[in-house]
Motif scaffolding. Structure first.
Motif, PDB file in Angstrom:
ATOM      1  N   ASN A 109      37.504  45.797  44.962  1.00  0.00           N
ATOM      2  CA  ASN A 109      37.454  45.588  43.515  1.00  0.00           C
ATOM      3  C   ASN A 109      36.529  44.419  43.220  1.00  0.00           C
ATOM      4  N   ARG A 110      35.716  44.548  42.180  1.00  0.00           N
ATOM      5  CA  ARG A 110      34.802  43.474  41.801  1.00  0.00           C
ATOM      6  C   ARG A 110      35.566  42.408  41.024  1.00  0.00           C
ATOM      7  N   GLN A 111      35.284  41.150  41.357  1.00  0.00           N
ATOM      8  CA  GLN A 111      35.889  40.024  40.653  1.00  0.00           C
ATOM      9  C   GLN A 111      34.824  38.971  40.423  1.00  0.00           C
ATOM     10  N   SER A 112      34.797  38.416  39.231  1.00  0.00           N
ATOM     11  CA  SER A 112      33.844  37.356  38.904  1.00  0.00           C
ATOM     12  C   SER A 112      34.589  36.043  38.753  1.00  0.00           C
ATOM     13  N   TYR A 113      33.953  34.978  39.219  1.00  0.00           N
ATOM     14  CA  TYR A 113      34.488  33.625  39.084  1.00  0.00           C
ATOM     15  C   TYR A 113      33.460  32.788  38.345  1.00  0.00           C
ATOM     16  N   LEU A 114      33.906  32.020  37.382  1.00  0.00           N
ATOM     17  CA  LEU A 114      33.044  31.139  36.607  1.00  0.00           C
ATOM     18  C   LEU A 114      33.264  29.711  37.099  1.00  0.00           C
ATOM     19  N   VAL A 115      32.188  29.085  37.580  1.00  0.00           N
ATOM     20  CA  VAL A 115      32.238  27.697  38.028  1.00  0.00           C
ATOM     21  C   VAL A 115      31.166  26.951  37.253  1.00  0.00           C
ATOM     22  N   GLY A 116      31.606  26.116  36.327  1.00  0.00           N
ATOM     23  CA  GLY A 116      30.649  25.453  35.443  1.00  0.00           C
ATOM     24  C   GLY A 116      29.951  26.516  34.619  1.00  0.00           C
ATOM     25  N   GLU A 117      28.639  26.566  34.721  1.00  0.00           N
ATOM     26  CA  GLU A 117      27.864  27.580  34.004  1.00  0.00           C
ATOM     27  C   GLU A 117      27.436  28.728  34.907  1.00  0.00           C
ATOM     28  N   ASN A 118      27.887  28.719  36.153  1.00  0.00           N
ATOM     29  CA  ASN A 118      27.490  29.736  37.130  1.00  0.00           C
ATOM     30  C   ASN A 118      28.557  30.820  37.270  1.00  0.00           C
ATOM     31  N   ILE A 119      28.102  32.051  37.395  1.00  0.00           N
ATOM     32  CA  ILE A 119      29.010  33.178  37.624  1.00  0.00           C
ATOM     33  C   ILE A 119      28.776  33.679  39.046  1.00  0.00           C
ATOM     34  N   TYR A 120      29.863  33.783  39.814  1.00  0.00           N
ATOM     35  CA  TYR A 120      29.811  34.298  41.179  1.00  0.00           C
ATOM     36  C   TYR A 120      30.640  35.570  41.236  1.00  0.00           C
ATOM     37  N   ARG A 121      30.089  36.592  41.886  1.00  0.00           N
ATOM     38  CA  ARG A 121      30.781  37.872  41.960  1.00  0.00           C
ATOM     39  C   ARG A 121      31.085  38.210  43.409  1.00  0.00           C
ATOM     40  N   PHE A 122      32.270  38.730  43.626  1.00  0.00           N
ATOM     41  CA  PHE A 122      32.725  39.129  44.946  1.00  0.00           C
ATOM     42  C   PHE A 122      33.288  40.544  44.885  1.00  0.00           C
ATOM     43  N   TRP A 123      33.322  41.180  46.039  1.00  0.00           N
ATOM     44  CA  TRP A 123      34.061  42.427  46.213  1.00  0.00           C
ATOM     45  C   TRP A 123      35.308  42.060  46.999  1.00  0.00           C
ATOM     46  N   LEU A 124      36.472  42.208  46.391  1.00  0.00           N
ATOM     47  CA  LEU A 124      37.735  41.816  47.007  1.00  0.00           C
ATOM     48  C   LEU A 124      38.471  43.029  47.544  1.00  0.00           C
ATOM     49  N   CYS A 125      38.909  42.946  48.796  1.00  0.00           N
ATOM     50  CA  CYS A 125      39.620  44.050  49.429  1.00  0.00           C
ATOM     51  C   CYS A 125      40.962  44.262  48.722  1.00  0.00           C
ATOM     52  N   ALA A 126      41.190  45.469  48.270  1.00  0.00           N
ATOM     53  CA  ALA A 126      42.407  45.800  47.527  1.00  0.00           C
ATOM     54  C   ALA A 126      43.658  45.720  48.399  1.00  0.00           C
ATOM     55  N   GLU A 127      43.489  45.771  49.714  1.00  0.00           N
ATOM     56  CA  GLU A 127      44.633  45.753  50.620  1.00  0.00           C
ATOM     57  C   GLU A 127      45.160  44.345  50.901  1.00  0.00           C
ATOM     58  N   LEU A 128      44.414  43.308  50.498  1.00  0.00           N
ATOM     59  CA  LEU A 128      44.864  41.934  50.704  1.00  0.00           C
ATOM     60  C   LEU A 128      45.662  41.448  49.505  1.00  0.00           C
ATOM     61  N   SER A 129      46.512  40.463  49.750  1.00  0.00           N
ATOM     62  CA  SER A 129      47.295  39.889  48.648  1.00  0.00           C
ATOM     63  C   SER A 129      46.398  39.005  47.788  1.00  0.00           C
ATOM     64  N   TYR A 130      46.816  38.813  46.558  1.00  0.00           N
ATOM     65  CA  TYR A 130      46.071  37.952  45.630  1.00  0.00           C
ATOM     66  C   TYR A 130      45.924  36.552  46.216  1.00  0.00           C
ATOM     67  N   PHE A 131      46.965  36.043  46.843  1.00  0.00           N
ATOM     68  CA  PHE A 131      46.939  34.712  47.450  1.00  0.00           C
ATOM     69  C   PHE A 131      45.856  34.619  48.517  1.00  0.00           C
TER      70      PHE A 131
END
Length: 76
Positions: free
Chosen positions: A36-58
């Motif tokens: 699943n695609r997830q975006s993180y905002l750090v300051g003014e920068n956007i970083y995008r990751f592909w997160l494995c759906a089988e892992l826990s959120y933690f």
């Protein structure tokens, strides 16, 4: 970034995917993970990751934070 976190493609960078998720089998038929695609905002920068759906959120959050802390040491 579009780095895969966890699963069969852990650590690989995957571009050219439309939508908010993809199956690793679309890249390699022997792979099983879903991402699943997830975006993180750090300051003014956007970083995008592909997160494995089988892992826990933690687990996913910890790994993503570690990646981001490499670029932004003040996050660690």
């Amino acid at each position: 970034m579009f780095i895969c976190i966890g699963g069969d493609l852990d650590g690989e960078v995957v571009y050219d995917r439309e939508g908010t998720y993809f199956e690793a089998s679309e890249i390699d038929a022997s792979k099983q993970s879903t991402y699943n695609r997830q975006s993180y905002l750090v300051g003014e920068n956007i970083y995008r990751f592909w997160l494995c759906a089988e892992l826990s959120y933690f687990e996913i959050t910890k790994i993503a934070n570690d990646h981001l802390a490499q670029k932004h040491p003040y996050l660690s």
